[in-house]
Design an enzyme around this catalytic site. Structure first.
Site, PDB file in Angstrom:
ATOM      1  CE  LYS A   1     -13.205  -3.937   0.241  1.00 38.91           C
ATOM      2  NZ  LYS A   1     -12.973  -3.287   1.502  1.00 38.91           N
TER       3      LYS A   1
ATOM      4  CE  LYS B 261      -4.399  -1.680   1.620  1.00 41.81           C
ATOM      5  NZ  LYS B 261      -5.571  -1.441   2.437  1.00 41.81           N
TER       6      LYS B 261
ATOM      7  CE  LYS C 207      -7.229  -9.273  -2.858  1.00 36.19           C
ATOM      8  NZ  LYS C 207      -7.810  -9.045  -1.593  1.00 36.19           N
TER       9      LYS C 207
HETATM   10  P1  ATP Z   1      -8.391  -4.562  -1.800  1.00 40.64           P
HETATM   11  O1  ATP Z   1      -8.292  -5.672  -2.800  1.00 40.64           O
HETATM   12  O2  ATP Z   1      -8.747  -3.261  -2.398  1.00 40.64           O
HETATM   13  O3  ATP Z   1      -7.244  -4.510  -0.835  1.00 40.64           O
HETATM   14  P2  ATP Z   1     -10.209  -6.312  -0.648  1.00 40.64           P
HETATM   15  O4  ATP Z   1     -11.246  -6.572  -1.683  1.00 40.64           O
HETATM   16  O5  ATP Z   1      -9.105  -7.284  -0.421  1.00 40.64           O
HETATM   17  O6  ATP Z   1      -9.625  -4.896  -0.905  1.00 40.64           O
HETATM   18  P3  ATP Z   1     -10.520  -6.005   2.236  1.00 40.64           P
HETATM   19  O7  ATP Z   1     -11.330  -4.961   2.910  1.00 40.64           O
HETATM   20  O8  ATP Z   1      -9.040  -5.923   2.348  1.00 40.64           O
HETATM   21  O9  ATP Z   1     -10.977  -6.093   0.709  1.00 40.64           O
HETATM   22  O10 ATP Z   1     -10.965  -7.418   2.740  1.00 40.64           O
HETATM   23  C1  ATP Z   1     -12.120  -7.703   3.471  1.00 40.64           C
HETATM   24  C2  ATP Z   1     -12.150  -9.202   3.689  1.00 40.64           C
HETATM   25  O11 ATP Z   1     -12.472  -9.888   2.447  1.00 40.64           O
HETATM   26  C3  ATP Z   1     -10.816  -9.784   4.165  1.00 40.64           C
HETATM   27  O12 ATP Z   1     -11.053 -10.811   5.132  1.00 40.64           O
HETATM   28  C4  ATP Z   1     -10.237 -10.375   2.893  1.00 40.64           C
HETATM   29  O13 ATP Z   1      -9.316 -11.409   3.176  1.00 40.64           O
HETATM   30  C5  ATP Z   1     -11.486 -10.887   2.156  1.00 40.64           C
HETATM   31  N1  ATP Z   1     -11.300 -10.894   0.696  1.00 40.64           N
HETATM   32  C6  ATP Z   1     -10.916  -9.842  -0.075  1.00 40.64           C
HETATM   33  N2  ATP Z   1     -10.844 -10.187  -1.373  1.00 40.64           N
HETATM   34  C7  ATP Z   1     -11.189 -11.497  -1.453  1.00 40.64           C
HETATM   35  C8  ATP Z   1     -11.309 -12.435  -2.553  1.00 40.64           C
HETATM   36  N3  ATP Z   1     -11.067 -12.095  -3.809  1.00 40.64           N
HETATM   37  N4  ATP Z   1     -11.680 -13.699  -2.258  1.00 40.64           N
HETATM   38  C9  ATP Z   1     -11.942 -14.057  -0.984  1.00 40.64           C
HETATM   39  N5  ATP Z   1     -11.842 -13.228   0.102  1.00 40.64           N
HETATM   40  C10 ATP Z   1     -11.483 -11.965  -0.126  1.00 40.64           C
END
Ligand code: ATP
Ligand code: LTN
Length: 329
Positions: free
Chosen positions: A197, A113, A194
């Site tokens: 967001k 980040k 993956k």
């Molecule tokens: P970014 O990718 O922008 O960092 P994110 O989508 O990973 O955001 P977070 O707020 O960091 O979102 O994660 C919230 C929860 O969702 C965490 O427990 C994370 O491990 C889970 N998570 C995030 N993306 C995935 C995914 N693609 N598949 C399964 N679990 C996920």
């Protein structure tokens, strides 16, 4: 009665997608029938990177309502907003003093980040100390998170161990719990990345509040692989394997059963089935979300949640304060 104490947090930033639902929130819902289950919307973590104040407030409400719509029952679980309980920042400060710069420097999330940014806040560097406080205040035994957060939970254990060995048993050792299936839902445009967001390509992720018809289109145009067989094979067919996992999660039918069901059918027929299931899920989910956000009950649920949370966290904070030698009032 089970002695399990579960704590997890989610940041109120960006749009929650079906990956967050399958990998995180849905796991929380499945586990809430035993032990004590605590879920926190971590707005203080969100401001470690720049946020627009109005959007942050809106997202805090939105994510709280999403968690409830996903099935977190406020009669069974505690749901609250991190900044409503000052104990988190207070214990975070104490733990700061028991973690080293070197330990925090090794955090992958910090490296990712901060990479290439003009401004990197001290808060972003210190993020894991606050996360450790979130977890340790409640005697947490289990922390359900995606793979990416494992390192932070391990650092929490290190902080607990350091404190306990200096002052005697104070904090319970938490364990990360990573789901066996659905821990990593992949992007629809690049199944090797993956679903995220912060992906600049909007077609990679399906938002939980997105128009179900647009979600349908994204599934129908999802990247698939060469060949025509619907087979679960991450190495040669990551696109199809990802869609199989998504369908399995939403239909509660195992991947093996689905492979049998779609034997002899083409990608188009298979994708239509995935699109139907995702569309059906989103319609039902958004109906519940609208009911909750329109019910006027959200503020009271969050208020009741933080009151109960504080009753647990405050004695633990005072215990830690006393151990380090702060004068009690
Ligand atoms: P970014 O990718 O922008 O960092 P994110 O989508 O990973 O955001 P977070 O707020 O960091 O979102 O994660 C919230 C929860 O969702 C965490 O427990 C994370 O491990 C889970 N998570 C995030 N993306 C995935 C995914 N693609 N598949 C399964 N679990 C996920
Ligand atoms: N860092 C986590 C959010 C988070 C969390 C927590 C998760 C903050 N505090 C405590 C589990 C337990 C994330 O970015 N997903």
């Amino acid at each position: 009665m089970n002695n399990k104490i579960v704590f997890s947090g989610i940041q109120p930033s960006g749009n929650l997608h079906i990956g967050n639902y399958i990998g995180a929130v849905r796991q929380w819902v499945k586990g809430q029938n035993d032990g004590l289950n605590i879920f926190c919307v971590v707005d203080m973590h969100a401001i470690t990177v720049p946020q627009d104040p109005k959007t942050l407030a809106e997202k805090t409400r939105e994510i709280s309502a999403i968690i409830l719509a996903a099935g977190i029952d406020p009669d069974k679980s505690l749901l609250f907003v991190q900044s409503h309980n000052p104990d988190h920042a207070n214990l975070g400060w104490v733990l700061n003093c028991y973690l080293s710069m070197g330990q925090l420097n090794r955090m992958i999330q910090y490296k990712e980040k901060s990479d290439g940014k003009d401004f990197v806040s001290v808060g972003l560097f210190d993020y894991p100390a606050l996360m450790a406080a979130d977890i340790l205040l409640y005697g947490t035994t289990e922390v359900p998170v995606g793979e990416d957060q494992k390192q932070h939970v391990e650092l929490t254990r290190d902080a607990a161990q350091k404190f306990n060995s200096k002052y005697g048993q104070t904090f319970v050792m938490p364990a990360p719990v990573i789901p066996k299936e659905g821990g990593r839902v992949m992007s629809l445009v690049d199944p090797l990345k993956k679903m995220s967001k912060s992906d600049p390509n909007p077609n990679g992720a399906i938002g939980l509040l997105e128009d179900p018809k647009s979600a349908r289109k994204k599934i129908m145009s999802a990247v698939t692989d060469s060949g025509s067989e619907v087979k679960y094979d991450w190495e040669n067919k990551p696109g199809i394997s990802n869609l199989l996992e998504i369908l399995s999660q939403f239909s509660d039918v195992s991947v093996t059963e689905l492979e049998k069901k779609f034997a002899g059918q083409n990608y188009g027929q298979f994708k239509t089935a995935v699109a139907d299931e995702v569309e059906k899920f989103l319609i039902g989910f958004q109906k519940k979300y609208a009911e909750i956000s329109g019910s006027g009950k959200l503020d009271n649920i969050l208020k009741a949640g933080v009151q109960k949370a504080y009753q647990i966290s405050h004695p633990k904070l005072l215990e830690a304060y006393k151990k380090v030698g702060f004068l009690g009032q």
